[in-house]
Scaffold this active site. Structure first.
Site, PDB file in Angstrom:
ATOM      1  CB  SER A  68     -30.777 -11.427 -14.189  1.00 50.62           C
ATOM      2  OG  SER A  68     -31.804 -10.835 -13.428  1.00 50.62           O
ATOM      3  CE  LYS A 112     -34.796  -4.669 -17.831  1.00 51.83           C
ATOM      4  NZ  LYS A 112     -34.085  -5.290 -18.961  1.00 51.83           N
ATOM      5  CD  GLU A 129     -31.671  -7.017 -22.910  1.00 55.93           C
ATOM      6  OE1 GLU A 129     -30.975  -7.335 -23.893  1.00 55.93           O
ATOM      7  OE2 GLU A 129     -31.579  -7.580 -21.807  1.00 55.93           O
ATOM      8  CD  GLU A 145     -26.704  -4.717 -18.201  1.00 58.89           C
ATOM      9  OE1 GLU A 145     -27.939  -4.759 -18.378  1.00 58.89           O
ATOM     10  OE2 GLU A 145     -26.035  -5.720 -17.887  1.00 58.89           O
TER      11      GLU A 145
HETATM   12  O1  KIV Z   1     -32.378  -9.033 -16.124  1.00 57.39           O
HETATM   13  C1  KIV Z   1     -32.046  -8.161 -15.300  1.00 57.39           C
HETATM   14  O2  KIV Z   1     -31.947  -8.408 -14.092  1.00 57.39           O
HETATM   15  C2  KIV Z   1     -31.781  -6.829 -15.811  1.00 57.39           C
HETATM   16  C3  KIV Z   1     -31.153  -5.833 -14.889  1.00 57.39           C
HETATM   17  C4  KIV Z   1     -29.831  -6.237 -14.442  1.00 57.39           C
HETATM   18  C5  KIV Z   1     -31.166  -4.478 -15.438  1.00 57.39           C
HETATM   19  O3  KIV Z   1     -32.061  -6.556 -16.924  1.00 57.39           O
END
Ligand code: KIV
Length: 275
Positions: A52, A120, A122, A189
């Site tokens: 993000s 993390k 997706e 999400e």
């Molecule tokens: O990129 C991000 O900030 C995220 C969160 C909103 C879960 O993946």
């Protein structure tokens, strides 16, 4: 901390154990050293350096333009500013999808070059093998299912997931496949709240919701959203805990006025000739 118990570093194990203890998990994003220090002092459980960053710091429309180089720099700044929270690095678009080799190598770069403690990525059942291989290399992985922003074009927009039976089934199977692959947690999400609740009950690892209702094991929000610093688009699940733009604007206006009037700097703010 509210009692006198010594504050402990949140390791992946402690993070996971919170679910069994029925302790809710609070996660916020951060992208720089100073914000990480503030959140760590506030006793956040985990800091996610999310892709993000592309939208909230670089003004991009989505997360697609974010590169490994951008993420590595921000993750490094955040880990330097964090002593207790678990720092999770978000793998950017196309840093893990093309091949297992690429996924492992890029996950490794976050640990080696930026001191991340986990990554993390997706995707659901289709990403299970990738998760498994990264975990086998000793790197903890957080999954991310539901409306995954890197696939926004496939979803046709930021649409709530799990509304139809097929989607509900896919999400539950995906959550179970990610757990089986060794993921230590997963982000849910924009998932219909009852489906997120069902997923949370179906797995033993913590689910961290964003726009997925209150029955997840924890919640994550983007720091710029909760501070009112991102005003392009505000989904209904965002809660503003502060509204910083008018405060920043007021400070800037006062500085401008002081400079123009000659009121800044004064003698105390200058290095005068020594007597
Ligand atoms: O990129 C991000 O900030 C995220 C969160 C909103 C879960 O993946």
């Amino acid at each position: 901390m509210s009692d006198n118990t010594e504050r402990k570093k949140i390791t992946v194990t402690r993070f996971v154990n919170k679910k069994a203890k029925g302790e809710k998990i609070a996660v916020l994003t951060a992208y720089d050293y100073f914000m990480a220090r503030i959140l760590d002092k506030a006793e956040i459980d985990s800091i996610l350096v999310g892709d993000s960053v592309g939208m909230v710091l670089y003004g991009e429309k989505g997360t697609h333009p974010v590169t490994m180089e951008i993420m590595l720099a921000h993750v490094k700044a955040v880990t330097k500013g964090t002593s207790y929270a678990l720092v999770i690095a978000d793998m950017p678009f196309m840093s893990y999808q093309p091949s297992l080799k690429m996924a492992i190598s890029n996950a490794g770069r976050f640990v080696k070059e930026s001191a991340a403690e986990a990554v993390k990525l997706e995707g659901g059942i289709e990403m299970a093998e990738t998760v498994k291989r990264i975990v086998e290399c000793g790197i903890p992985v957080m999954g991310h299912i539901g409306m995954t922003p890197q696939s926004i074009h496939r979803f046709g927009g930021a649409k709530v997931q799990g509304r139809k039976e097929k989607s509900r089934q896919y999400l539950i199977e995906s959550a179970q496949a990610l757990e089986e692959a060794g993921a230590f947690s997963m982000v849910l999400e924009l998932i219909q709240a009852d489906v997120a609740q069902e997923i949370t009950a179906a797995v033993n690892i913590p689910t961290i919701g964003i726009g997925s209702g209150k029955f997840c094991d924890g919640q994550v929000l983007v720091i710029n959203d909760i501070l009112g610093l991102y005003d392009i688009y505000t989904p209904k699940f965002i809660r503003h805990y502060a509204n910083l733009p008018p405060i920043i604007e007021k400070a800037a206006k006062e500085f401008i006025s002081d400079v123009k009037s000659g009121g800044y700097p004064n003698e105390g703010e200058s290095f005068l000739k020594k007597e």
